[in-house]
Design a protein around this motif. Structure first.
Motif, PDB file in Angstrom:
ATOM      1  N   UNK A  53      35.904  33.005 -70.936  1.00 36.79           N
ATOM      2  CA  UNK A  53      35.442  33.283 -69.577  1.00 36.79           C
ATOM      3  C   UNK A  53      35.645  34.771 -69.333  1.00 36.79           C
ATOM      4  N   UNK A  59      27.738  34.864 -64.270  1.00 30.65           N
ATOM      5  CA  UNK A  59      27.128  33.551 -64.059  1.00 30.65           C
ATOM      6  C   UNK A  59      25.626  33.705 -63.911  1.00 30.65           C
ATOM      7  N   UNK A  69      24.375  23.085 -67.595  1.00 26.62           N
ATOM      8  CA  UNK A  69      23.375  22.519 -68.515  1.00 26.62           C
ATOM      9  C   UNK A  69      22.947  23.554 -69.562  1.00 26.62           C
ATOM     10  N   UNK A  70      22.812  24.800 -69.145  1.00 21.98           N
ATOM     11  CA  UNK A  70      22.406  25.843 -70.089  1.00 21.98           C
ATOM     12  C   UNK A  70      23.411  25.933 -71.227  1.00 21.98           C
ATOM     13  N   UNK A  71      24.676  25.881 -70.864  1.00 23.79           N
ATOM     14  CA  UNK A  71      25.704  25.981 -71.891  1.00 23.79           C
ATOM     15  C   UNK A  71      25.715  24.744 -72.794  1.00 23.79           C
ATOM     16  N   UNK A 107      32.615  29.456 -63.805  1.00 18.66           N
ATOM     17  CA  UNK A 107      32.902  30.322 -64.953  1.00 18.66           C
ATOM     18  C   UNK A 107      33.622  29.512 -66.042  1.00 18.66           C
ATOM     19  N   UNK A 122      31.297  26.551 -67.565  1.00 20.07           N
ATOM     20  CA  UNK A 122      30.342  26.975 -68.593  1.00 20.07           C
ATOM     21  C   UNK A 122      31.030  27.055 -69.954  1.00 20.07           C
ATOM     22  N   UNK A 123      32.238  27.587 -69.959  1.00 14.43           N
ATOM     23  CA  UNK A 123      32.963  27.709 -71.229  1.00 14.43           C
ATOM     24  C   UNK A 123      33.351  26.339 -71.779  1.00 14.43           C
ATOM     25  N   UNK A 129      30.935  24.209 -73.771  1.00  4.83           N
ATOM     26  CA  UNK A 129      30.730  24.539 -75.187  1.00  4.83           C
ATOM     27  C   UNK A 129      31.680  23.752 -76.091  1.00  4.83           C
ATOM     28  N   UNK A 140      17.002  17.970 -61.115  1.00  4.91           N
ATOM     29  CA  UNK A 140      16.738  18.504 -62.449  1.00  4.91           C
ATOM     30  C   UNK A 140      15.868  17.544 -63.258  1.00  4.91           C
ATOM     31  N   UNK A 163      14.357  27.034 -69.821  1.00  2.00           N
ATOM     32  CA  UNK A 163      15.605  27.145 -69.071  1.00  2.00           C
ATOM     33  C   UNK A 163      16.483  28.247 -69.673  1.00  2.00           C
ATOM     34  N   UNK A 164      16.476  28.332 -70.999  1.00  2.00           N
ATOM     35  CA  UNK A 164      17.301  29.375 -71.611  1.00  2.00           C
ATOM     36  C   UNK A 164      16.719  30.755 -71.304  1.00  2.00           C
ATOM     37  N   UNK A 210      21.398  36.375 -66.631  1.00  2.00           N
ATOM     38  CA  UNK A 210      22.585  37.029 -67.179  1.00  2.00           C
ATOM     39  C   UNK A 210      22.580  37.029 -68.714  1.00  2.00           C
ATOM     40  N   UNK A 239      25.989  36.686 -70.491  1.00  2.00           N
ATOM     41  CA  UNK A 239      26.561  35.345 -70.531  1.00  2.00           C
ATOM     42  C   UNK A 239      25.837  34.472 -71.554  1.00  2.00           C
ATOM     43  N   UNK A 240      24.540  34.686 -71.702  1.00  2.00           N
ATOM     44  CA  UNK A 240      23.801  33.900 -72.688  1.00  2.00           C
ATOM     45  C   UNK A 240      24.345  34.141 -74.094  1.00  2.00           C
ATOM     46  N   UNK A 262      27.409  32.047 -74.523  1.00  2.00           N
ATOM     47  CA  UNK A 262      27.284  30.602 -74.723  1.00  2.00           C
ATOM     48  C   UNK A 262      26.600  30.310 -76.060  1.00  2.00           C
TER      49      UNK A 262
END
Ligand SMILES: Nc1ncnc2c1ncn2[C@@H]1O[C@H](COP(=O)(O)OP(=O)(O)OP(=O)(O)O)[C@@H](O)[C@H]1O
Ligand SMILES: [Mg+2]
Lengths: 251, 346
Positions: free
Chosen positions: A85, A91, A102-104, A158, A161-162, A165, B25, B211-212, B219, B222-223, B226
Motif C-alpha cells: 500500500x 486509488x 475488482x480491478x485488483x 488502499x 486493493x492490496x 492480490x 457492476x 476496466x483495466x 492511476x 497503482x496499476x 496490482x
C-alpha cells in the motif's frame, strides 16, 4: 527456525549524492508481524519501493522465498506474491470502491486481458470483491465513488486493493497516515484481522500501534539499519530511545 | 460423498452479489432502451432527409473517428493530439490502392486501411507510450506531422498537395454503386460499418480489459502495483484505437472518392478532440452527441454567419469547458438526475 519469505542483501539506493538506503541486510519471516520505524526521511518508503520493485536498486539483492527477484519488474513481483500500500493514497478515484477492488482481483485471477465478455459476467471476481469489502467493513461503501469517501475510508480501500492480490508478503506504508486518531483504530483492527500466513511489514510512526501489533521491530536511521529486536528490546534500547523515541514523544 | 447427511444451505451462498453495488457492476453492460435511439434516428434520417445523406455520411464517419479517440483518450487516458495520423493512414491506404488500380473492393479495402493504421499505431505506440502528459501530446503531434510531410513528399504516389482525386471504388458486393450524386449506398454502408465498430468498442470498454484501461487512466502507478502490464495494455489499446480511426479514414476516402493532405491535418485532429470534449469523453455516446452538435452547428452557423461561425462554436466550447466538464452528455445526465430521478423519488 521459521521460513524466510523476503530477504535483502546489501540493498542500496541512492538519488544522486543522497544515499537513501544503504547496505541493508533484512529478513522477513513467514507470517511475520514486523514493524519498520525511523524518523522522517530515514528511507523507509524508499526501502519498500525497492522491495516492491517500484524503484530499481542501485546495488544489492532482493530475494523472495530464496529466489532472486532483483531484476523483476514491480508487476512480476506482484505475481510472485508481493503487494503493497502507499503512504499517500493511490486509488482509482473516479471509480466505485467495488471497482477498485475488482480491478485488483481481476488482475490476480488473470481476467484483466479479456476483451470479449463483460466485467459483469465475472461474478466470481465481483463476489470475491464484495466478500473482501465485507471483511474490511467497507461493504456499505461499495457503490460509492472513492473520491467521495472520507479519508479514513479511502485508507481502507488502499488496503483492500492490496489484499485483493492475495499476497504472501504485504508491505504497508503508514496505513493510518493522515487519519484522525479517533478513526485510526478501524484501520488497525482491519490489519490485525488479516490472515496469519501473510508476512506483513508495516511502517508506522505511532509507537502504541507498533507495540500492540508487531512481534518484531526494525529501526532505520539515515538510510541504514540501526537496531532490530522484539518490541521490548527496542523499547529498552537506550540508543533507539535517544534517536527516535525521544523525538516521537517530543512531537 | 454424503450430501444427504448434511443439508446444504440454498445456493444463495453469495449474498454479496445481491448488494446494489454488485448489481450495478453486473448490469452495467446491459443495453438500455435509449441506446436504440441513435440507430433509429439514423434509419429515420435516411427516409426523411434523402437529400442530406452526403452530409449525414460525413457525420457518421466523424462519429466513428471520435469513438476511436474516445477509446484511447476517454478510456485509457492517452493524451493525443495526433489522432488524424491513423485517419490519414486509413484514407491513404484506400486512396493509393484505388488510384493505382491495385484494389478497389470496399470492405477488404477497409480491412487493409485498419491494418495499415494498426501497424502505425503499434509502431508509434511502442515508442510514444513510454511518455506521458505534454511530452506524449507533442510526440503524437509530431508523428502526425511526419506522416503528413511524408505524404506530401511522396508526390508521385500520393499526388502531394493535390491528393488523389476521382477514386474508383468498386460496387459494394459487386452490385451497389457509390454514386457521388445519390449518397444512399455510402450512407447505409457507413452506417453498417459504424454499427459493427460500435458493437466492438462497446464490448471492449465493458470488458475486464476495458476496466483495466480505466484503471490506467485513473492511476497508472497503482496499476503497476496490482501487477498490470501497463505499457502493453496501452499499446494494445492505442493499436486498436488507431485501427478504428483507420477505418474511419478509409470510409472518408471511399465515400468522398478522393484523398488529400487534409486527412492528416492538425485541423482534423483538433476538431475530433473538440467534438469528443463537447460531447463528453469516456462515455461512448459522447462521440455521437459531440459530432452531431458540432456538424449541425457548423452547418447552420456557417449559413447564418458565413464569416464568423467559428465564434459561435468557440463560445459554446467555453461554456462547456466552464459549466459542463463532462460535455453535453454529462450536462444532460445532470439535468436528467435533477428533474426526473429526484422528482420520481419524492
Ligand atoms: N524519488 C526521489 N528522488 C530524490 N530523493 C528522494 C526520492 N525519494 C526519496 N528521496 C529522499 O530519500 C530520503 C528518504 O526518503 P523516504 O521517503 O524513503 O523516507 P521515509 O523514511 O519514508 O520518511 P517519512 O517518514 O517522511 O515517510 C529523503 O531524504 C527523501 O528526500
Ligand atoms: Mg515514507
Amino acid at each position: 527456525m521459521t521460513e524466510i519469505r523476503l530477504e535483502t542483501r546489501a540493498l542500496r539506493r541512492h538519488f544522486g549524492a543522497l544515499v537513501a538506503v544503504q547496505e541493508i541486510d533484512f529478513k522477513l519471516a513467514a507470517g511475520a508481524r514486523h514493524a519498520l520505524i525511523g524518523p522522517n526521511g530515514a528511507g523507509k518508503t524508499t526501502f519498500i519501493n525497492l522491495l516492491s520493485g517500484a524503484l530499481p536498486a542501485s546495488r544489492g539483492r532482493v530475494l523472495l522465498k530464496g529466489n532472486d527477484v532483483t531484476d523483476k519488474t514491480q508487476a512480476e513481483r506482484v505475481k510472485l506474491g508481493i503487494a503493497r500500500t502507499f503512504q499517500i493514497n493511490r486509488l482509482f478515484r473516479g471509480l466505485s470502491v467495488l471497482e477498485n477492488v475488482c480491478i485488483s482481483i481481476a488482475e490476480r485471477v488473470g481476467a484483466a486481458p479479456s476483451m470479449f465478455y463483460p466485467v459483469g459476467r465475472r461474478t466470481d471476481v465481483i463476489d470475491e470483491a464484495m466478500h473482501l469489502l465485507d471483511v474490511l467493513k467497507l461493504a456499505s461503501n461499495a457503490a460509492h465513488r472513492v473520491s467521495e469517501l472520507p479519508y479514513g475510508r479511502q485508507r481502507l480501500v488502499e488496503i483492500a486493493i492490496a489484499i485483493g492480490l492475495k499476497p504472501e508478503v504485504l508491505l504497508l506504508d503508514e496505513p493510518a497516515a493522515g487519519v484522525p486518531s479517533t478513526e485510526s483504530h478501524i484501520i488497525l483492527d482491519a490489519i490485525e484481522r488479516l490472515p496469519e500466513h501473510i508476512a506483513i511489514l508495516i511502517i508506522e510512526h505511532d509507537m502504541d500501534v507498533v507495540f500492540r501489533f508487531a512481534k518484531r521491530v526494525t529501526v532505520m536511521v539515515g538510510g541504514a539499519l540501526f537496531a532490530e529486536g522484539t518490541p521490548r528490546e527496542i523499547e529498552a534500547n537506550p540508543q533507539v530511545r535517544a534517536v527516535y523515541l525521544g523525538q516521537a514523544s517530543r512531537g | 460423498m454424503s450430501t444427504e447427511a448434511v443439508p446444504l444451505p440454498p445456493v444463495a451462498a453469495t449474498p454479496g452479489l445481491d448488494q446494489p453495488a454488485a448489481r450495478v457492476l453486473m448490469w452495467r453492460h446491459h443495453l438500455r432502451w435509449w441506446e436504440a435511439l441513435p440507430w433509429l434516428a439514423a434509419v429515420a434520417f435516411y427516409f426523411i432527409f434523402p437529400d442530406y445523406l452526403g452530409f449525414a455520411t460525413a457525420l457518421l464517419v466523424t462519429i466513428l473517428f471520435a469513438l476511436s479517440l474516445d477509446l484511447a483518450l476517454g478510456y485509457a487516458g492517452i493524451i493525443t493530439l495526433g489522432h488524424a495520423a491513423f485517419f490519414g493512414a486509413g484514407a491513404y491506404t484506400v486512396g493509393l490502392l484505388a488510384f493505382h488500380g491495385i484494389w478497389t473492393e470496399p470492405i477488404t479495402s477497409l480491412a487493409l486501411a485498419a491494418l495499415a493504421a494498426a501497424v502505425i499505431g503499434f509502431a508509434s505506440g511502442v515508442v510514444l507510450l513510454r511518455t506521458q502528459g505534454l511530452t506524449l501530446l507533442m510526440l503524437t503531434l509530431c508523428t502526425m506531422a511526419l506522416l503528413q510531410e511524408a505524404a506530401n513528399m511522396a508526390h508521385d504516389y500520393t499526388g502531394g498537395f493535390d491528393g488523389l482525386p476521382s477514386l474508383d471504388i468498386a460496387p459494394l458486393f459487386g452490385f451497389f454503386e457509390f454514386n457521388p450524386l445519390y449518397a444512399d449506398t455510402q450512407y447505409l454502408y457507413t452506417l453498417a460499418i459504424l454499427l459493427v465498430c460500435f458493437i466492438f468498442i462497446r464490448t471492449l470498454v465493458y470488458s475486464p480489459f476495458g476496466q483495466s484501461l480505466t484503471g490506467i487512466r485513473e492511476n497508472p502507478l497503482r496499476m503497476h502495483a496490482v501487477g498490470a502490464p501497463v505499457r502493453r495494455r496501452l499499446i494494445i489499446c492505442y493499436t486498436i484505437s488507431g485501427a478504428i480511426a483507420g477505418v474511419a479514414g478509409g470510409l472518408w476516402a471511399q465515400t468522398n472518392a478522393y484523398v488529400n493532405l487534409s486527412a492528416l491535418d492538425l485541423d482534423r485532429a483538433a476538431t475530433v478532440l473538440i467534438i469528443l470534449i463537447l460531447g463528453g469523453y469516456g462515455r461512448l455516446y459522447g462521440a455521437f452527441v459531440g459530432a452531431a452538435a458540432y456538424l449541425a452547428l457548423e452547418h447552420f452557423l456557417a449559413r447564418i454567419y458565413p464569416t464568423a461561425w467559428q465564434l459561435g462554436l468557440g463560445l459554446l466550447l467555453v461554456i462547456v469547458a466552464l459549466y459542463a466538464r463532462n460535455g453535453l452528455l454529462g450536462l444532460g445526465e445532470v439535468l436528467w438526475q435533477r428533474y426526473f430521478v429526484r422528482r420520481a423519488a419524492t
